[in-house]
Scaffold this active site. Structure first.
Site, PDB file in Angstrom:
ATOM      1  N   GLN A   1       0.847  -1.191   0.000  1.00  0.00           N
ATOM      2  CA  GLN A   1       0.000   0.000   0.000  1.00  0.00           C
ATOM      3  C   GLN A   1       0.887   1.248   0.000  1.00  0.00           C
ATOM      4  O   GLN A   1       2.091   1.163   0.282  1.00  0.00           O
ATOM      5  CB  GLN A   1      -0.910  -0.075   1.237  1.00  0.00           C
TER       6      GLN A   1
ATOM      7  N   ILE B   1       1.973   3.715   1.657  1.00  0.00           N
ATOM      8  CA  ILE B   1       2.907   4.210   2.668  1.00  0.00           C
ATOM      9  C   ILE B   1       3.740   3.105   3.328  1.00  0.00           C
ATOM     10  O   ILE B   1       4.377   3.336   4.349  1.00  0.00           O
ATOM     11  CB  ILE B   1       2.162   5.016   3.754  1.00  0.00           C
ATOM     12  N   LYS B   2       3.758   1.931   2.710  1.00  0.00           N
ATOM     13  CA  LYS B   2       4.538   0.831   3.278  1.00  0.00           C
ATOM     14  C   LYS B   2       6.014   0.921   2.851  1.00  0.00           C
ATOM     15  O   LYS B   2       6.403   1.783   2.085  1.00  0.00           O
ATOM     16  CB  LYS B   2       3.934  -0.516   2.861  1.00  0.00           C
ATOM     17  N   HIS B   3       6.854  -0.023   3.359  1.00  0.00           N
ATOM     18  CA  HIS B   3       8.289  -0.008   3.043  1.00  0.00           C
ATOM     19  C   HIS B   3       8.536  -0.007   1.530  1.00  0.00           C
ATOM     20  O   HIS B   3       9.458   0.635   1.041  1.00  0.00           O
ATOM     21  CB  HIS B   3       8.979  -1.239   3.643  1.00  0.00           C
TER      22      HIS B   3
END
Length: 363
Positions: free
Chosen positions: A180, A182-184
């Site tokens: 998604q 804003i993930k790593h």
């Protein structure tokens, strides 16, 4: 000055646009060779088996639950301290999430509480590695073996985290990762399902594509099981492929920042950093700490330009999960009251870290 808590990871624009151009020129925008290349490279990069790329971490959980045989009336042990999709996916499968309590030093499931919440209806344990801090997998796997339960690892927060020399996602029967925004790693939206046993691979691929075999002519295809539109696109996959190239350096930043804040806060004794187990290497999606005066601390940090937040709401506060509470969740509620998440991502500089510490010491 502002230090954001979250920031999208965008690949090098020139390289990304070149990759997009290749996909557009070839004309296959949806699932295709770039998706399958991303699956292979993701497996190799993280030392995982049988990666199946999907449209979201949530869809990966749903497929994992189906593969584990979860159905109407079953119970799945889970945590309330997570993003809501972890548990709405359980409801979607027809089962009931049952919330075990957490270890208030980490935010992760407490193995003893897991065992105390089992019933004859329990079929699976869904374990979240909260905020990138690793759960007690040895103890959880022991419980699962004792009671013959499936284990699904929700690694949405924990890409790159390890227990010993093994990546999270390699312990359970199934695991999921989220890409998604804003993930790593981001593919704008997307996810990866990991299968310990290859025997589930063909079925998983059918479930992600309406119950059909992708690429097989319709007149030779027959749907025998309900499937869904859960596939990843080639456009999303090339974003993932580009980010694998720089992931090691990005993860290094997360881990340097998380460890730096941990060491500084242990010294200050103002905010209490989440415990890091001896064999654990967290990926610090958020830096996690607690304070009996968390509301005041968050207010001071935010007013000083530091995006501090609790981020998630314990899921048992939502009416839709009213049937998920079997016992008291004292540790979950205490953890949430005292919780503070601080920025620790790749964008946080050493100067930012020292500023964060300076503000904390003034609280």
């Amino acid at each position: 000055m502002r230090v954001p808590l979250l920031k999208a990871t965008v690949p090098n624009k020139r390289d990304l646009l070149q990759s997009f151009s290749k996909v557009f020129d070839e004309g296959i925008l949806a699932e295709g060779k770039y998706v399958y290349d991303f699956e292979r490279k993701f497996s190799n990069f993280f030392g995982l088996k049988n990666s199946i790329a999907v449209s979201s971490g949530t869809s990966a959980i749903h497929i994992a639950l189906i593969l584990a045989g979860i159905k109407q009336g079953d119970e799945v042990i889970s945590t309330s301290m997570t993003a809501e999709p972890t548990n709405t996916a359980i409801l979607q499968s027809g089962a009931v999430p049952i919330f075990a309590d957490i270890d208030p030093a980490t935010g992760n499931l407490d193995p003893e509480s897991i065992e105390n919440n089992l019933s004859k209806k329990t079929k699976c344990i869904l374990v979240v590695h909260y905020a990138g801090y690793t759960a007690k997998m040895d103890a959880i796997l022991e419980i699962a073996k004792k009671y013959k339960l499936f284990v699904i690892e929700d690694c949405a927060h924990a890409l790159g985290a390890k227990i010993g020399n093994k990546s999270v996602g390699s312990f359970g029967d199934f695991a999921i990762f989220s890409f998604q925004a804003i993930k790593h790693i981001t593919t704008i939206d997307g996810g990866m399902l990991i299968l310990k046993n290859k025997k589930y691979a063909q079925r998983a691929k059918k479930i992600r594509w309406f119950g059909l075999v992708k690429g097989k002519p319709r007149d030779q295809n027959r749907i025998k099981e309900l499937g869904f539109k859960y596939n990843m696109t080639n456009i999303s996959a090339v974003m993932g492929l580009e980010q694998l190239k720089t992931f090691k350096s990005k993860l290094k930043k997360y881990q340097f920042n998380g460890n730096y804040l941990t060491n500084e806060l242990i010294e200050s004794n103002i905010l209490i950093p989440a415990r890091i187990d001896a064999d654990s290497k967290p990926s610090f999606w958020f830096f996690t700490c607690t304070s009996s005066a968390s509301k005041n601390a968050i207010s001071k940090l935010v007013n000083s330009g530091i995006d501090a937040s609790k981020v998630h709401l314990p899921n048992h506060f939502h009416p839709i999960f009213k049937n998920s509470i079997r016992g008291e969740l004292k540790n979950t509620e205490r953890f949430y009251r005292q919780l503070i998440h601080l920025p620790s991502g790749w964008w946080v500089t050493k100067k930012d870290l020292d500023y964060i510490i300076k503000i904390i010491k003034s609280i």
